[in-house]
Motif scaffolding. Structure first.
Motif, PDB file in Angstrom:
ATOM      1  N   ASN A   1       0.825  -1.214   0.000  1.00 27.83           N
ATOM      2  CA  ASN A   1       0.000   0.000   0.000  1.00 27.83           C
ATOM      3  C   ASN A   1       0.854   1.256   0.000  1.00 27.83           C
ATOM      4  O   ASN A   1       0.505   2.268  -0.615  1.00 27.83           O
ATOM      5  CB  ASN A   1      -0.927  -0.003   1.215  1.00 27.83           C
TER       6      ASN A   1
ATOM      7  N   GLN B   1       1.992   1.570  -3.557  1.00 31.24           N
ATOM      8  CA  GLN B   1       0.903   2.033  -4.402  1.00 31.24           C
ATOM      9  C   GLN B   1       0.624   3.516  -4.157  1.00 31.24           C
ATOM     10  O   GLN B   1       0.357   4.282  -5.091  1.00 31.24           O
ATOM     11  CB  GLN B   1      -0.356   1.202  -4.110  1.00 31.24           C
TER      12      GLN B   1
ATOM     13  N   ASN C   1       0.829   6.417  -6.888  1.00 29.00           N
ATOM     14  CA  ASN C   1      -0.305   7.304  -7.165  1.00 29.00           C
ATOM     15  C   ASN C   1       0.072   8.759  -6.945  1.00 29.00           C
ATOM     16  O   ASN C   1      -0.398   9.658  -7.651  1.00 29.00           O
ATOM     17  CB  ASN C   1      -1.487   6.930  -6.285  1.00 29.00           C
TER      18      ASN C   1
ATOM     19  N   GLN D   1       8.224  -3.731  -9.724  1.00 29.59           N
ATOM     20  CA  GLN D   1       7.121  -3.359 -10.595  1.00 29.59           C
ATOM     21  C   GLN D   1       7.395  -4.002 -11.956  1.00 29.59           C
ATOM     22  O   GLN D   1       7.662  -3.331 -12.945  1.00 29.59           O
ATOM     23  CB  GLN D   1       7.022  -1.837 -10.696  1.00 29.59           C
TER      24      GLN D   1
ATOM     25  N   GLN E   1      -0.451  -6.887  -6.957  1.00 28.39           N
ATOM     26  CA  GLN E   1      -1.629  -6.150  -7.405  1.00 28.39           C
ATOM     27  C   GLN E   1      -1.415  -5.744  -8.855  1.00 28.39           C
ATOM     28  O   GLN E   1      -0.304  -5.365  -9.241  1.00 28.39           O
ATOM     29  CB  GLN E   1      -1.863  -4.908  -6.546  1.00 28.39           C
TER      30      GLN E   1
ATOM     31  N   ILE F   1      -1.388  -3.552 -12.279  1.00 29.24           N
ATOM     32  CA  ILE F   1      -1.222  -2.148 -12.664  1.00 29.24           C
ATOM     33  C   ILE F   1      -1.862  -1.966 -14.034  1.00 29.24           C
ATOM     34  O   ILE F   1      -1.467  -2.626 -15.010  1.00 29.24           O
ATOM     35  CB  ILE F   1       0.253  -1.742 -12.702  1.00 29.24           C
TER      36      ILE F   1
ATOM     37  N   LEU G   1       2.352  -4.710  -9.360  1.00 27.24           N
ATOM     38  CA  LEU G   1       3.051  -4.135  -8.213  1.00 27.24           C
ATOM     39  C   LEU G   1       3.229  -5.245  -7.184  1.00 27.24           C
ATOM     40  O   LEU G   1       2.257  -5.782  -6.670  1.00 27.24           O
ATOM     41  CB  LEU G   1       2.243  -2.986  -7.625  1.00 27.24           C
TER      42      LEU G   1
END
Length: 617
Positions: free
Chosen positions: A70, A73, A77, A123, A177, A179, A220
């Motif tokens: 998180n 991420q 972001n 990534q 997660q 992307i 990610l």
């Protein structure tokens, strides 16, 4: 009850009980059955615990991974939604640190890995622009999994994927997660010809282009180690197993003893308790026997005696605890006193050194200041003689006239008085410095005497003059003096000079720190002049006040309440002992019946106020 003589004590001779050799007794069978039952229960408990531990293990690994994921991420972001658009407003130039979310996030985690190198952030992509981000076999499978599920679950948020991976004989737990390609990424990952020139120059035009908005192009991923979690799991199971074994042994022992003869056990307890009480008077023993027979009454009498001994022992423990606390307080006071003595010795040595230097300077200075007046008078007589000679013989011989022109006699006659005058002023200045050094050198004087406080302040400023001057670390520190006519104050001048030294040194340290940590970083050097204000005034007819203020950063409120505590310091290790203000407090409050206080405002500065009586009681 207590007996005065050993002959008065009742005695009892105990004979051991003779036990027959049992075959297979009920006690033995019952004990075996209990052992088997406890082993079965222990096995079921360990099996159930292992299942619970496995779930807790995976949950803890997931929690670790998701926390870091998180964070990654959020970093990504932030670069996409805030940092890159903000930089775009100021420049169209490709700045990788601000516009490339992969580059910026990877840089953030490189700093993160300095503290936790075992955590891995990646990534990966199937067709990355940077070859360092190319996915391995496992990561390709994960990206393919996300792409496959995206086709099945249109317009739905894809779930994250977790699992385990072996990396050089080390087990890692990962959370991934997807992307998704966003419109903001087209600038760099759209058509090669539309990409910034800096990207094409750095990575070429082959990989990382022609991506489509909405496609899953990367993942990610966070890898976290599980070695410590596995160790904790094994340790927990082992601890529970040993606990079960211990409980089993205790239960078996208790069950076995329940079948023993109650009378023999009770007599054995009484005899053992008496034996321990006789051999260890400081140990209190209790007998848990509620019987109403002779043995029960004996146990009650013994417990009453044990209660009396326990009260005496508790009272003794209380006294020992009180004495220990008193000794600890005394030890702390001795440590403070020892440190203060060392500090006083340092200041005394400094005073002796300063006195010696002042004495050595004063000897040649006496010759200069004592003879300069005569030299001035002689020079005036010689110049007057030369003037009379020139009036009497306006046309001297040629050699004399040439020498007069060579030495520029007119200039010498004009400059010599000025030269002697400047030498006289310089000698007076040196004499004033020597006087200030002598005033400061009174550090080792222990007796009370009436002194001029301004002289002590001035002598301290002379010692600290080298720190007030501008250097490579800070500009010149301006000292503003607002002195009021004060009467002579009865005090220990050496100790007060030590207080002035501590307060002025702290003020200088605060200004230097403020300059280094705030002014230079904020770029406001031209608008800030470091200043120290020294102000004196009469508080009333019987006491005086001395203020020492600076315009530094100030002291936080939670810190200002502790600054006079021994060994408390906010300075880095090696730059402060935490005793300067504590010693100053003792000197002012305890030795001069005065007060010292501190008022500070963050961003404005700090003011110390000293108030001492003119006459000591």
């Amino acid at each position: 009850m207590r007996y005065k003589k050993s002959e008065d004590m009742p005695t009892q001779v105990f004979t051991p009980l003779v036990k027959s050799q049992p075959k297979i007794s009920i006690k033995f069978k019952f004990t075996i059955a209990v052992i088997i039952s406890l082993i079965i229960i222990m096995g079921l408990g360990v099996w159930n615990l292992s299942i619970i531990q496995a779930k807790a293990f995976e949950q803890e690994a997931r929690t670790r991974s998701e926390l870091v994921l998180n964070f990654g991420q959020a970093s990504r972001n932030y670069v996409i939604k805030q940092l890159a658009p903000a930089v775009e407003k100021h420049t169209k130039e490709m700045i990788f640190e601000a516009k490339s979310n992969a580059f910026a996030t990877r840089s953030i985690f490189e700093i993160f890995n300095e503290q936790l190198p075992e955590y891995i952030y990646k990534q990966p992509a199937l067709n990355p622009m940077n070859s360092a981000n190319k996915a391995d076999d496992l990561e390709k499978e994960i990206i393919a999994y996300f792409q496959k599920n995206q086709n099945r679950n249109q317009n739905k948020i894809l779930p994250e994927k977790t699992g385990y991976k072996k990396n050089q004989n080390t087990e890692l737990f990962y959370v991934a997660q997807p992307i998704t390609m966003e419109t903001s990424c087209l600038q760099c990952h759209g058509r090669p010809e539309d990409a910034p020139q800096a990207i094409r120059d750095k990575y070429g035009t082959t990989n990382g282009f022609n991506w489509t908005v909405g496609d899953i192009i990367s993942a990610l991923m966070i890898y976290v180690p599980t070695k410590d979690l596995r160790a904790n799991q094994a340790s927990m199971i082992q601890a529970v197993l040993f606990t079960f074994i211990g409980i089993t042994i205790v239960l078996i022992t208790l069950i076995y003893l329940l079948f023993d003869k109650l009378v023999a056990k009770r007599i054995y307890q009484v005899s053992q308790a008496m034996n321990q009480a006789a051999l260890n008077p400081g140990v209190t023993v209790r007998i848990n026997d509620k019987g109403r027979d002779e043995l029960g009454r004996m146990a009650k009498i013994f417990n009453i005696m044990a209660d009396s001994l326990d009260d005496a022992y508790a009272n003794l423990e209380h006294k020992v605890a009180a004495r220990t606390a008193e000794l600890e307080k005394t030890l702390q006071e001795l440590q403070i006193t020892q440190t203060q003595l060392i500090q006083n010795e340092k200041m005394s040595s400094l005073g002796q050194l300063v006195a010696g230097i002042a004495h050595e300077i004063n000897n040649p200075l006496s010759f200069i200041s004592g003879n300069i007046n005569h030299a001035e008078m002689y020079s005036k007589d010689l110049l007057r003689l030369i003037e009379l000679f020139r009036q009497t013989y306006p046309q001297p011989d040629s050699p004399v006239q040439e020498y007069i022109q060579k030495i520029e006699l007119d200039f010498v006659a004009e400059d010599l008085p000025k030269l002697l005058s400047s030498m006289k002023i310089g000698s007076e200045r040196i004499n004033q410095i020597v006087l200030n050094l002598r005033n400061f050198s009174r550090l080792d004087q222990a007796e009370m005497k009436s002194v001029n406080l301004h002289e002590g302040i001035e002598s301290t400023l002379v010692i600290l003059q080298h720190r007030l001057k501008a250097n490579s670390d800070h500009p010149e520190i301006v000292v503003i003096k607002e002195y009021t006519n004060l009467p002579l104050v009865e005090c220990n001048p050496g100790q007060l000079n030590q207080v002035f030294m501590n307060l002025l040194s702290n003020a200088i340290d605060a200004l230097v720190s403020h300059w280094e940590n705030h002014i230079i970083k904020d770029g406001t050097e031209a608008n800030f002049t470091p200043q120290i204000l020294i102000k004196t005034e009469m508080a009333n007819s019987e006491s005086v006040k001395i203020y020492v203020s600076d315009n530094g950063s100030g002291i936080p409120e939670k810190v200002s309440s502790q600054i006079f505590n021994p060994f408390f310091t906010t300075k880095p290790i090696g730059k402060g002992t935490g005793l300067g203000l504590s010693i100053s407090y003792k000197i002012i409050v305890e030795r001069h019946q005065g007060s010292i206080s501190c008022e500070s405002e963050l961003g404005k500065g700090t003011t110390f106020c000293i108030q001492i009586p003119v006459r000591q009681a």
